[in-house]
Enzyme design. Structure first.
Site, short mmCIF file in Angstrom:
data_model
loop_
_atom_site.label_atom_id
_atom_site.label_comp_id
_atom_site.label_asym_id
_atom_site.label_seq_id
_atom_site.Cartn_x
_atom_site.Cartn_y
_atom_site.Cartn_z
N ASP A 168 -11.17 11.46 -5.19
CA ASP A 168 -11.56 10.14 -5.66
C ASP A 168 -12.64 9.51 -4.78
O ASP A 168 -13.51 8.79 -5.26
CB ASP A 168 -10.35 9.20 -5.71
N LYS A 182 -0.36 8.26 -7.22
CA LYS A 182 -1.20 8.89 -6.19
C LYS A 182 -0.61 8.78 -4.79
O LYS A 182 -0.91 9.64 -3.93
CB LYS A 182 -2.60 8.28 -6.22
#
Length: 287
Positions: A109, A73
């Site tokens: 997220d 990420k």
């Protein structure tokens, strides 16, 4: 768009991911053709240094976008043409959207964790929260926690430089004070904390263990985990046995998936329907 979507997930050890089913089931109900592919660089003999090549290949092959998960990420950021404001703030991307020759990074997220926590633990105190993990998922979680009005966030990570960068970003964008400590000092901070969040891979399939010893969990605390494979991690199980209120990683995966689906398709997903899909796929969970 013409009602056909090719998307995927890049991550390590993702063979049991529920993302394909969550996305494809919701797409089917909207009447669109949608193929969600799993791309595990470790099975291809690749590593984080090759993530840029995978992004380029996916764009050329006609992918509409990609989800990005552990451990890429943060590595993926430098290979993108543009970042959404939230992704830029967090320095982490879990969703890449292709538009012609451009690849834009987003972060769903934060939304996923915030919605999942509110669903499972809607009325808990968040004055002082201890978080273990400042990586890609941890950045989003820290931002979501700050968004609840937390006065003090204690952040622990093996990489102190990474933790300090995240702390500075959170304090610039919120009224939350962030202190960075060593993982060995977490247990001491838990004596007065309202809650604990695990944002590390500990407890994930292939990464057994807990971020803190079970005997440092107090019944008055709440405990949350970002992991959903397995849904009941060692931490969640230990916390429940000690009388803590708990939030597993199921909510985060559903709500971030719904937000990513919206970016990929422009369609509005039914989040409750996707949550029901997740529960059917995951099987029984403890109350």
């Amino acid at each position: 768009m013409d009602g056909r979507f090719l998307v995927g997930l890049i991550g390590a050890n993702i063979g049991t991911s529920m993302s394909p089913a969550l996305h494809e089931r919701e797409a089917g109900r909207h009447g669109v053709r949608y193929l969600y592919q799993l791309i595990d660089p470790t099975l291809l003999g690749l590593d984080g240094r090759d993530i840029g090549e995978l992004i380029t290949a996916a764009r050329r092959l006609g992918f509409r976008g990609l989800n990005i998960t552990h451990p890429y990420k943060q590595d993926v950021v430098k290979h993108l043409d543009e970042l959404s404001p939230e992704a830029a703030l967090l320095g982490a991307v879990n969703t890449v959207l292709f538009d012609g020759e451009r690849a834009t990074g987003h972060n769903t997220d934060r939304y996923g964790f915030a919605q999942g926590l509110a669903r499972r633990l809607p009325d808990v105190a968040t004055g002082h929260v201890v978080q273990v993990g400042a990586g890609g998922a941890g950045a989003a979680v820290a931002s979501a926690i700050a968004g609840t009005g937390t006065r003090l966030l204690t952040l622990a990570d093996l990489d102190s430089d990474r933790a300090n960068r995240l702390a500075r970003a959170i304090m610039r964008s919120s009224g939350t004070t962030v202190e960075v400590i060593a993982p060995a000092d977490v247990s001491g901070r838990l004596r007065q904390a309202d809650g604990l969040v695990n944002a590390t891979p500990l407890g994930m399939e292939g990464h057994p263990g807990m971020p803190v010893p079970a005997d440092h969990l107090r019944p008055e605390m709440w405990v949350a985990d970002v992991i959903y494979r397995p849904l009941e991690t060692e931490l969640i199980r230990a916390a429940r046995h000690r009388g803590c209120r708990v939030a597993d990683g199921g909510g985060m995966v559903v709500y971030q998936a719904a937000a990513s689906f919206r970016l990929f398709t422009g369609l509005t997903p039914d989040e409750e329907r996707m949550y029901a899909d997740f529960e059917a796929l995951a099987g029984p969970r403890h109350a």
